[in-house]
Design a protein around this motif. Structure first.
Motif, PDB file in Angstrom:
ATOM      1  N   UNK A 236       0.536  -1.173   0.171  1.00  0.00           N
ATOM      2  CA  UNK A 236      -0.171   0.070   0.153  1.00  0.00           C
ATOM      3  C   UNK A 236       0.975   1.532  -0.179  1.00  0.00           C
ATOM      4  N   UNK A 237       0.385   2.233  -0.667  1.00  0.00           N
ATOM      5  CA  UNK A 237       1.108   3.537  -1.034  1.00  0.00           C
ATOM      6  C   UNK A 237       0.315   4.580   0.458  1.00  0.00           C
ATOM      7  N   UNK A 238       0.444   5.297   0.663  1.00  0.00           N
ATOM      8  CA  UNK A 238       0.491   6.742   1.374  1.00  0.00           C
ATOM      9  C   UNK A 238       1.325   7.980   1.911  1.00  0.00           C
ATOM     10  N   UNK A 239       0.109   9.083   1.430  1.00  0.00           N
ATOM     11  CA  UNK A 239       1.202  10.509   1.728  1.00  0.00           C
ATOM     12  C   UNK A 239       0.190  11.222   2.522  1.00  0.00           C
ATOM     13  N   UNK A 240       0.466  11.858   2.538  1.00  0.00           N
ATOM     14  CA  UNK A 240       0.345  12.880   4.298  1.00  0.00           C
ATOM     15  C   UNK A 240       0.246  14.270   3.779  1.00  0.00           C
TER      16      UNK A 240
END
Length: 770
Positions: free
Chosen positions: A445-449
């Motif tokens: 999975x890929x997460x960006x904040x």
């Protein structure tokens, strides 16, 4: 009239020429075209060979200005390798201004004009000539404003006269014409056109001509300009709307500045190469697309975490100011292994964390670097990471201040596996759960904040902005796989952690980052893929043609940019080349060559001696094997050719996305090359001697240009032959411009067109195009 000119951009870089306007220095007067010549190579030797890096060779008279490290040189300290250089030829009949009356396009054109402290638009009136003029509105109070065009091909020491018709409204600031350091008198009439003239002596081959305000402009002051002319002689004659044309011959980077002497006379014979040389050496081992996509946006820190072994993770952002992440132990037991896990698409491996418990194990910790830390205090910032686990309740990463009062933690909530953000800013923690899907499912999975909008993205999709997330600051430390205190240690894999300072990535770009790690952009067409790869080097691409074939993923990359571009070129059946006018790459799709219409012709009698009509047996192939990633290996045979000549094989490795496409490529190859054709493999012409109209046509010709050779001798197989230019070597000297062209028969590019009287003849022109 024709004039060659040569310019160098001392003090500028390749990146400068892409991103900004750079000042070019005219060095034409030092180029020897009397006893020596300018030599330029471009293109390929044949239809089936690959385009090579273009080269430029010329000799300069060197009074010391072209000597590296010579402090007396006016170009010091910029006489170094990598100086951008360009060569062009200006042709004109009388008027040396390129766009003298702003016509050309249906809506008018100001191509070749520049301005400062002003706003310029093309208007339909009032006009002095034709139907268009340029209205120049000066910025209020800017005495340094100008509206200018650059004139090429001047003869140093010769006298020229510049003229322009100007129409200044009553009450607006008068204007003047300036050229060669000489300024005309100010315009003296209003609301009608008046002609300004100025006579000057050329001090360079390339010089500007400017319209300028005679004093500080008032609010809204403007002038309408039309019918601009620069001509030889000391007086202005009738306006000629047929302006000059520029024909660019080469753009590239100088390799070195060798100095040699004959007695006390010094020369420098320099060589330069076009951007293909940059592509062939740039990033000899290109990083995976996942990494390259992040590098496009100049991150403050980037840890791919794909080391094959070791105890630290390197920062690949470039500046090297964030440093490495070091393996850190909490409690006892547990493991952290580099190269031990699968990874997102294209990455060779990821780091695997196997803690003994949530509080005992190993994780990574290091500095975020001063650039990112400063950004968290004054600007927007972003953090990005990839992760995989089957264990909820553990921390992906944490960002924290030195005193621990300011913290942001990304983790998966215990029990649910939902993405959760914990923040604190000088007080207790605030927990924000985003999304409603468990991410502890073993998949990547890929997460960006993004701090700018307090927004989170999961797998390339925005999941909302969350006002409850504190705007944390002074984030000096990053902990990967645990909290800032070393708790809730991650159990699983982590890859490609990126920090961005002062940046907001648009949602579409975040989606592309996710696609890079999951699909590798499989299916995008050749023009999009080529532009993607060259963008990693900061070089634009200009495609031409219709592109319909999907390209398979190249997520791992790993070789030079040119190697990967060649793979795309082969699959598309197109042609790559460096732009000869600017810092860019050209891609001609295969459709550009279908059923070509000759754009110029040349008489056999005008060709230089030595032209040969013959077979090119090197191109013959009757057995072709075509491969694609993950697909069938297909072998196709032209039995009649094989029976006559025996097996002549060729293997084509493609990035096609279907077996149907590979079969089409194979059939297209056999249709074109199973039997040789009598052809003109090369021809040489002194284009300078053919008259201005024909000379301009030859100067506009490039790789892929179709032409016809007419008036062939009686012994030839036909009175005329159509050929396509594949490459050339040109030699430019005083009153001579010889082009030695490598050519291929245009007949191999004819394809079937339904209902066409020429291209739908049964048994003759029924070749189906790939």
């Amino acid at each position: 009239m024709t004039r060659v000119f040569v310019e160098a951009a001392f003090g500028s870089t390749l990146a400068d020429t892409v991103e900004t306007f750079v000042p070019w220095t005219d060095i034409t007067r030092y180029v020897d075209i009397q006893s020596r010549a300018i030599s330029i190579t471009r293109g390929a030797e044949s239809q089936l060979s690959q385009t090579q890096a273009g080269t430029l060779t010329m000799t300069l008279s060197n009074d010391g200005r072209f000597t590296p490290e010579n402090v007396a040189s006016p170009y010091y300290p910029h006489v170094i390798d990598g100086v951008p250089v360009r060569v062009g030829i200006a042709t004109y009949t009388k008027n040396m201004v390129r766009v003298p009356s702003f016509e050309m396009e249906p809506d008018g054109s100001i191509t070749g004009w520049d301005w400062g402290q002003a706003e310029v638009v093309v208007v339909g009136g009032p006009t002095q000539h034709g139907t268009k003029a340029a209205r120049v509105t000066w910025n209020t109070g800017e005495a340094g404003a100008y509206f200018e065009t650059t004139v090429y091909g001047l003869t140093v020491g010769a006298r020229y006269t510049a003229s322009a018709y100007v129409n200044v409204p009553a009450g607006d600031v008068p204007v003047q014409l300036r050229a060669g350091g000489t300024t005309s008198t100010a315009s003296a009439v209003n609301d009608t056109y008046t002609r300004l003239t100025v006579t000057f002596t050329a001090t360079d081959v390339v010089m500007p001509v400017q319209v300028i305000p005679s004093a500080s402009p008032g609010a809204g002051d403007y002038v309408v300009v039309d019918a601009v002319q620069v001509e030889e002689g000391s007086s202005a004659t009738a306006f000629d709307p047929d302006g000059a044309r520029l024909h660019w011959r080469f753009f590239g980077l100088i390799n070195q500045w060798p100095v040699e002497w004959e007695g006390l006379y010094a020369t420098s014979t320099i060589t330069a190469t076009d951007l293909f040389a940059v592509l062939s050496r740039a990033e000899e081992q290109m990083r995976p697309m996942l990494v390259q996509e992040a590098l496009r946006f100049s991150p403050a820190a980037l840890w791919p975490l794909d080391e094959p072994s070791g105890t630290t993770a390197g920062d690949e952002a470039g500046p090297g100011i964030a440093g490495t992440l070091a393996r850190t132990q909490a409690g006892s037991g547990g493991a952290l292994e580099f190269g031990a896990s699968s990874a997102p698409l294209g990455m060779s491996a990821a780091v695997l964390l196997t803690p003994a418990s949530a509080s005992a194990g190993r994780f990574l910790r290091g500095s975020t670097g001063p650039a990112f830390r400063d950004a968290t205090n004054t600007e927007q910032w972003m953090v990005e990471a990839w992760f995989s686990t089957t264990t909820a309740g553990r921390n992906i990463l944490a960002l924290s201040s030195p005193d621990g009062d300011s913290v942001l933690i990304l983790y998966l909530a215990s029990g649910t596996g939902y993405l959760t953000v914990e923040t604190r800013q000088g007080g207790g923690p605030t927990t924000t759960t985003v999304g409603s899907t468990s991410l502890a499912d073993g998949a990547w999975h890929h997460v960006v904040y993004s701090s700018a909008t307090q927004e989170l993205y999961i797998d390339g999709v925005g999941v909302g902005s969350w006002g409850g997330i504190h705007l944390v600051t002074d984030l000096a430390t990053i902990t990967v796989g645990a909290s800032h205190l070393g708790g809730n240690i991650w159990s699983g894999s982590i890859s490609t952690v990126v920090l961005y300072g002062g940046l907001y990535l648009m949602p579409a770009l975040i989606a592309e980052h996710y696609e890079a790690g999951t699909g590798g952009f499989a299916g995008e067409t050749a023009d999009v893929r080529v532009d993607r790869i060259t963008s990693y080097l900061g070089i634009p691409t200009f495609p031409e043609g219709v592109f319909s074939t999907g390209i398979a993923e190249q997520a791992a990359l790993g070789s030079t940019a040119l190697d990967h571009l060649r793979e795309v070129e082969t699959t598309e059946g197109g042609v790559l080349a460096a732009d000869r006018s600017d810092a860019a790459i050209l891609l001609w799709g295969r459709s550009v060559r279908y059923n070509p219409t000759p754009v110029l012709s040349v008489e056999w009698a005008d060709l230089e001696p030595g032209t040969v009509v013959a077979y090119d047996l090197q191109r013959v192939v009757n057995t072709v094997t075509v491969t694609r990633p993950g697909g069938a290996t297909q072998r196709l045979v032209n039995q009649s050719s094989r029976a006559v000549r025996g097996p002549i094989g060729r293997t084509i490795d493609t990035l096609a996305t279907s077996d149907l496409t590979t079969a089409d490529i194979g059939h297209w190859t056999l249709e074109r090359y199973a039997a040789p054709r009598t052809e003109l493999r090369a021809l040489t012409v002194d284009a300078y001697t053919l008259g201005l109209t024909a000379y301009r046509q030859w100067l506009d010709a490039d790789i892929g240009t179709p032409l016809t050779v007419t008036g062939m001798p009686a012994q030839a197989p036909a009175p005329s032959m159509g050929v396509t230019i594949e490459g050339y070597t040109e030699t430019i000297s005083e009153q001579r411009h010889q082009l030695e062209c490598h050519t291929s028969p245009t007949v191999t590019a004819t394809v079937w067109v339904l209902g066409d009287p020429v291209y739908s003849v049964l048994g003759s022109t029924t070749r189906l195009a790939y």
